[in-house]
Design a protein around this motif. Structure first.
Motif, PDB file in Angstrom:
ATOM      1  N   PRO A  54      17.890  -7.417  58.883  1.00 36.35           N
ATOM      2  CA  PRO A  54      17.460  -6.176  58.223  1.00 36.35           C
ATOM      3  C   PRO A  54      15.961  -5.885  58.360  1.00 36.35           C
ATOM      4  CG  PRO A  54      18.911  -7.438  56.787  1.00 36.35           C
ATOM      5  CD  PRO A  54      18.597  -8.324  57.958  1.00 36.35           C
ATOM      6  N   ASN A  55      15.111  -6.911  58.411  1.00 37.85           N
ATOM      7  CA  ASN A  55      13.659  -6.665  58.559  1.00 37.85           C
ATOM      8  C   ASN A  55      13.360  -6.023  59.904  1.00 37.85           C
ATOM      9  OD1 ASN A  55      12.781  -7.596  56.112  1.00 37.85           O
ATOM     10  ND2 ASN A  55      12.598  -9.716  56.834  1.00 37.85           N
ATOM     11  N   ARG A  56      13.981  -6.581  60.944  1.00 40.29           N
ATOM     12  CA  ARG A  56      13.808  -6.029  62.298  1.00 40.29           C
ATOM     13  C   ARG A  56      14.332  -4.572  62.339  1.00 40.29           C
ATOM     14  NH1 ARG A  56      12.234  -4.913  67.346  1.00 40.29           N
ATOM     15  NH2 ARG A  56      13.892  -4.780  68.859  1.00 40.29           N
ATOM     16  N   GLU A  57      15.492  -4.350  61.720  1.00 42.64           N
ATOM     17  CA  GLU A  57      16.091  -3.003  61.728  1.00 42.64           C
ATOM     18  C   GLU A  57      15.177  -1.990  61.043  1.00 42.64           C
ATOM     19  OE1 GLU A  57      20.131  -3.126  60.203  1.00 42.64           O
ATOM     20  OE2 GLU A  57      20.518  -4.939  61.360  1.00 42.64           O
ATOM     21  N   GLU A  58      14.576  -2.418  59.937  1.00 36.71           N
ATOM     22  CA  GLU A  58      13.670  -1.525  59.195  1.00 36.71           C
ATOM     23  C   GLU A  58      12.516  -1.066  60.099  1.00 36.71           C
ATOM     24  OE1 GLU A  58      11.163  -2.157  55.307  1.00 36.71           O
ATOM     25  OE2 GLU A  58      13.161  -3.056  55.106  1.00 36.71           O
ATOM     26  N   LYS A  59      11.964  -2.028  60.858  1.00 36.79           N
ATOM     27  CA  LYS A  59      10.844  -1.709  61.756  1.00 36.79           C
ATOM     28  C   LYS A  59      11.311  -0.790  62.885  1.00 36.79           C
ATOM     29  CE  LYS A  59       8.329  -5.935  60.887  1.00 36.79           C
ATOM     30  NZ  LYS A  59       8.597  -7.332  61.141  1.00 36.79           N
ATOM     31  N   GLN A  60      12.520  -1.069  63.422  1.00 37.81           N
ATOM     32  CA  GLN A  60      13.048  -0.232  64.515  1.00 37.81           C
ATOM     33  C   GLN A  60      13.257   1.206  64.034  1.00 37.81           C
ATOM     34  OE1 GLN A  60      16.144  -3.332  65.174  1.00 37.81           O
ATOM     35  NE2 GLN A  60      16.215  -2.449  67.223  1.00 37.81           N
ATOM     36  N   ILE A  61      13.793   1.341  62.805  1.00 42.42           N
ATOM     37  CA  ILE A  61      14.070   2.680  62.276  1.00 42.42           C
ATOM     38  C   ILE A  61      12.765   3.453  62.082  1.00 42.42           C
ATOM     39  CG2 ILE A  61      14.915   3.910  60.214  1.00 42.42           C
ATOM     40  CD1 ILE A  61      17.200   1.691  60.233  1.00 42.42           C
ATOM     41  N   ALA A  62      11.744   2.784  61.531  1.00 38.99           N
ATOM     42  CA  ALA A  62      10.448   3.450  61.326  1.00 38.99           C
ATOM     43  C   ALA A  62       9.875   3.895  62.674  1.00 38.99           C
ATOM     44  CB  ALA A  62       9.487   2.505  60.620  1.00 38.99           C
ATOM     45  N   ARG A  63       9.979   3.026  63.672  1.00 36.08           N
ATOM     46  CA  ARG A  63       9.452   3.347  65.007  1.00 36.08           C
ATOM     47  C   ARG A  63      10.220   4.525  65.616  1.00 36.08           C
ATOM     48  NH1 ARG A  63      11.023   1.429  70.077  1.00 36.08           N
ATOM     49  NH2 ARG A  63       9.420   1.742  71.639  1.00 36.08           N
ATOM     50  N   LEU A  64      11.560   4.476  65.465  1.00 38.52           N
ATOM     51  CA  LEU A  64      12.380   5.528  66.061  1.00 38.52           C
ATOM     52  C   LEU A  64      12.154   6.877  65.384  1.00 38.52           C
ATOM     53  CD1 LEU A  64      14.513   4.826  68.346  1.00 38.52           C
ATOM     54  CD2 LEU A  64      16.095   5.901  66.763  1.00 38.52           C
ATOM     55  N   LYS A  83      21.416   3.461  63.674  1.00 45.54           N
ATOM     56  CA  LYS A  83      22.207   2.632  62.745  1.00 45.54           C
ATOM     57  C   LYS A  83      23.629   2.450  63.271  1.00 45.54           C
ATOM     58  CE  LYS A  83      19.775   3.271  58.398  1.00 45.54           C
ATOM     59  NZ  LYS A  83      19.752   3.946  57.094  1.00 45.54           N
ATOM     60  N   PHE A  84      24.177   3.515  63.869  1.00 47.98           N
ATOM     61  CA  PHE A  84      25.530   3.465  64.436  1.00 47.98           C
ATOM     62  C   PHE A  84      25.598   2.428  65.564  1.00 47.98           C
ATOM     63  CE2 PHE A  84      28.582   5.393  67.557  1.00 47.98           C
ATOM     64  CZ  PHE A  84      29.737   5.215  66.811  1.00 47.98           C
ATOM     65  N   ILE A  85      24.586   2.434  66.420  1.00 49.90           N
ATOM     66  CA  ILE A  85      24.555   1.484  67.539  1.00 49.90           C
ATOM     67  C   ILE A  85      24.380   0.060  67.005  1.00 49.90           C
ATOM     68  CG2 ILE A  85      23.257   0.754  69.598  1.00 49.90           C
ATOM     69  CD1 ILE A  85      22.548   3.746  69.984  1.00 49.90           C
ATOM     70  N   ILE A  86      23.464  -0.097  66.051  1.00 51.91           N
ATOM     71  CA  ILE A  86      23.197  -1.434  65.503  1.00 51.91           C
ATOM     72  C   ILE A  86      24.462  -2.019  64.845  1.00 51.91           C
ATOM     73  CG2 ILE A  86      21.875  -2.738  63.761  1.00 51.91           C
ATOM     74  CD1 ILE A  86      19.437  -1.029  64.462  1.00 51.91           C
ATOM     75  N   GLN A  87      25.212  -1.143  64.145  1.00 46.65           N
ATOM     76  CA  GLN A  87      26.471  -1.598  63.512  1.00 46.65           C
ATOM     77  C   GLN A  87      27.414  -2.187  64.555  1.00 46.65           C
ATOM     78  OE1 GLN A  87      28.451   1.636  61.562  1.00 46.65           O
ATOM     79  NE2 GLN A  87      27.138   1.519  59.752  1.00 46.65           N
ATOM     80  N   GLU A  88      27.496  -1.510  65.697  1.00 52.77           N
ATOM     81  CA  GLU A  88      28.368  -1.965  66.790  1.00 52.77           C
ATOM     82  C   GLU A  88      27.866  -3.323  67.319  1.00 52.77           C
ATOM     83  OE1 GLU A  88      31.125  -0.531  67.682  1.00 52.77           O
ATOM     84  OE2 GLU A  88      31.555  -1.676  69.506  1.00 52.77           O
ATOM     85  N   VAL A  89      26.548  -3.430  67.466  1.00 54.09           N
ATOM     86  CA  VAL A  89      25.953  -4.680  67.963  1.00 54.09           C
ATOM     87  C   VAL A  89      26.262  -5.830  66.994  1.00 54.09           C
ATOM     88  CG1 VAL A  89      23.762  -5.864  68.422  1.00 54.09           C
ATOM     89  CG2 VAL A  89      24.127  -3.534  69.286  1.00 54.09           C
TER      90      VAL A  89
END
Ligand SMILES: C=C(O[C@@H]1C=C(C(=O)O)C=C[C@H]1O)C(=O)O
Length: 98
Positions: A54-64, A83-89
């Motif tokens: 989740p920490n990495r995802e938070e940073k990716q979302i802010a960047r995106l 988020k949709f892609i990350i869920q699949e991953v």
């Protein structure tokens, strides 16, 4: 067929060619992204690391969100898309662990 209609159809065809080209880029780009995430999944399974980060995802979302604003894309849509892609991953990563 009147000339303005023919002209409009030509313009439409050009846009559709660009759309098809860009859709192909999106799919190939996703394929490349999945290759990296599959490799990450194998590492996580091997070293017993959690499927999600989740920490990495938070940073990716802010960047995106920032990229989306600059690229004239709705940041809310960009976030939903990531988020949709990350869920699949994460699903793939959980399969690796089985
Ligand atoms: C790919 C990873 O695993 C998960 C999937 C992510 C993604 O698809 O970008 C990001 C973070 C993790 O929840 C990772 O940890 O880097």
């Amino acid at each position: 067929m009147s000339d303005p209609v023919k002209l409009a159809q030509d313009v439409l065809s050009e846009h559709r060619e660009s759309i098809d080209r860009l859709d192909a880029i999106l799919i190939y780009t996703l394929g490349e992204r999945f290759k990296h995430t599959q490799a990450v999944g194998k590492l996580k399974a091997e070293y017993d690391l959690p499927a999600s980060d989740p920490n990495r995802e938070e940073k990716q979302i802010a960047r995106l969100e920032d990229l989306a604003k600059r690229a004239d894309v709705d940041p809310e849509f960009a976030t939903k898309f990531l988020k949709f892609i990350i869920q699949e991953v994460i699903k793939h990563h959980e399969h690796h662990k089985d």
